[in-house]
Scaffold this motif. Sequence first.
Motif, PDB file in Angstrom:
ATOM      1  N   THR A   1      10.527  -3.630  -9.033  1.00 21.72           N
ATOM      2  CA  THR A   1      11.415  -4.206  -7.963  1.00 21.72           C
ATOM      3  C   THR A   1      11.557  -2.802  -6.930  1.00 21.72           C
ATOM      4  O   THR A   1      11.908  -1.753  -7.487  1.00 21.72           O
ATOM      5  CB  THR A   1      12.538  -4.760  -8.165  1.00 21.72           C
ATOM      6  N   PHE A   2      11.153  -2.960  -5.628  1.00 24.16           N
ATOM      7  CA  PHE A   2      11.411  -2.199  -4.660  1.00 24.16           C
ATOM      8  C   PHE A   2      12.378  -2.440  -3.803  1.00 24.16           C
ATOM      9  O   PHE A   2      12.250  -3.554  -3.082  1.00 24.16           O
ATOM     10  CB  PHE A   2       9.971  -1.724  -4.121  1.00 24.16           C
ATOM     11  N   ASN A   3      13.232  -1.688  -3.331  1.00 21.89           N
ATOM     12  CA  ASN A   3      14.131  -1.898  -2.314  1.00 21.89           C
ATOM     13  C   ASN A   3      13.504  -1.363  -0.927  1.00 21.89           C
ATOM     14  O   ASN A   3      13.175  -0.097  -1.049  1.00 21.89           O
ATOM     15  CB  ASN A   3      15.841  -1.066  -2.493  1.00 21.89           C
ATOM     16  N   VAL A   4      13.309  -1.983  -0.085  1.00 25.67           N
ATOM     17  CA  VAL A   4      12.592  -1.774   1.020  1.00 25.67           C
ATOM     18  C   VAL A   4      13.346  -0.599   1.772  1.00 25.67           C
ATOM     19  O   VAL A   4      12.525   0.302   2.137  1.00 25.67           O
ATOM     20  CB  VAL A   4      12.479  -2.772   2.102  1.00 25.67           C
ATOM     21  N   GLY A   5      14.675  -0.587   2.095  1.00 21.42           N
ATOM     22  CA  GLY A   5      15.364   0.416   2.764  1.00 21.42           C
ATOM     23  C   GLY A   5      15.327   1.688   2.074  1.00 21.42           C
ATOM     24  O   GLY A   5      15.319   2.849   2.670  1.00 21.42           O
ATOM     25  N   ASP A   6      15.068   1.686   0.646  1.00 24.33           N
ATOM     26  CA  ASP A   6      14.691   3.252   0.020  1.00 24.33           C
ATOM     27  C   ASP A   6      13.340   3.801   0.339  1.00 24.33           C
ATOM     28  O   ASP A   6      12.938   4.996  -0.215  1.00 24.33           O
ATOM     29  CB  ASP A   6      14.804   2.967  -1.303  1.00 24.33           C
ATOM     30  N   VAL A   7      12.415   3.072   0.808  1.00 25.81           N
ATOM     31  CA  VAL A   7      11.045   3.254   0.885  1.00 25.81           C
ATOM     32  C   VAL A   7      10.761   3.478   2.548  1.00 25.81           C
ATOM     33  O   VAL A   7       9.954   4.693   2.696  1.00 25.81           O
ATOM     34  CB  VAL A   7      10.064   2.325   0.523  1.00 25.81           C
ATOM     35  N   ILE A   8      11.448   3.176   3.431  1.00 24.80           N
ATOM     36  CA  ILE A   8      10.850   3.214   4.708  1.00 24.80           C
ATOM     37  C   ILE A   8      12.209   4.020   5.396  1.00 24.80           C
ATOM     38  O   ILE A   8      13.224   4.073   5.117  1.00 24.80           O
ATOM     39  CB  ILE A   8      10.632   1.592   5.657  1.00 24.80           C
TER      40      ILE A   8
ATOM     41  N   LYS B   1       0.805  -1.152  -0.034  1.00 30.88           N
ATOM     42  CA  LYS B   1       0.047  -0.042   0.143  1.00 30.88           C
ATOM     43  C   LYS B   1       0.849   1.176  -0.014  1.00 30.88           C
ATOM     44  O   LYS B   1       0.615   2.339  -0.771  1.00 30.88           O
ATOM     45  CB  LYS B   1      -1.043   0.143   1.323  1.00 30.88           C
ATOM     46  N   LEU B   2       1.929   1.217   0.596  1.00 33.63           N
ATOM     47  CA  LEU B   2       2.886   2.525   0.862  1.00 33.63           C
ATOM     48  C   LEU B   2       3.509   2.831  -0.594  1.00 33.63           C
ATOM     49  O   LEU B   2       3.559   3.882  -0.887  1.00 33.63           O
ATOM     50  CB  LEU B   2       4.061   2.097   1.854  1.00 33.63           C
ATOM     51  N   VAL B   3       3.904   1.788  -1.281  1.00 29.97           N
ATOM     52  CA  VAL B   3       4.600   2.013  -2.542  1.00 29.97           C
ATOM     53  C   VAL B   3       3.569   2.416  -3.625  1.00 29.97           C
ATOM     54  O   VAL B   3       3.905   2.521  -4.950  1.00 29.97           O
ATOM     55  CB  VAL B   3       5.480   1.100  -3.212  1.00 29.97           C
ATOM     56  N   GLY B   4       2.294   2.092  -3.375  1.00 25.61           N
ATOM     57  CA  GLY B   4       1.091   2.441  -4.292  1.00 25.61           C
ATOM     58  C   GLY B   4       0.781   1.138  -5.272  1.00 25.61           C
ATOM     59  O   GLY B   4       0.110   1.378  -6.357  1.00 25.61           O
ATOM     60  N   VAL B   5       1.261   0.007  -5.013  1.00 21.11           N
ATOM     61  CA  VAL B   5       0.880  -1.023  -5.902  1.00 21.11           C
ATOM     62  C   VAL B   5      -0.445  -1.595  -5.579  1.00 21.11           C
ATOM     63  O   VAL B   5      -1.100  -2.214  -6.365  1.00 21.11           O
ATOM     64  CB  VAL B   5       1.958  -2.354  -5.671  1.00 21.11           C
ATOM     65  N   ALA B   6      -0.743  -1.555  -4.437  1.00 23.09           N
ATOM     66  CA  ALA B   6      -2.147  -1.927  -3.895  1.00 23.09           C
ATOM     67  C   ALA B   6      -2.966  -0.741  -3.216  1.00 23.09           C
ATOM     68  O   ALA B   6      -2.178   0.005  -2.579  1.00 23.09           O
ATOM     69  CB  ALA B   6      -2.139  -3.140  -2.951  1.00 23.09           C
TER      70      ALA B   6
END
Length: 62
Positions: free
Chosen positions: A55-62, A9-14
Amino acid sequence: MIKLDQFLKLVGVASTGGQAKLMILDGDVKVNDIVETRRGKKLVSEDKVTVGGQTFNVGDVI
């Protein structure tokens, strides 16, 4: 840490938690190149999440 469904949800995929749940249960989501079917999977900053060819790197988002 963040749960997999919350991350989607945070990255906007869902757009909703329900949509994230279905994507995960359908096997559409990979964590570190392994299909993950647990929506409560806790992600750490080193993890990579792949869904829909992105592909999303979690560390780049949170």
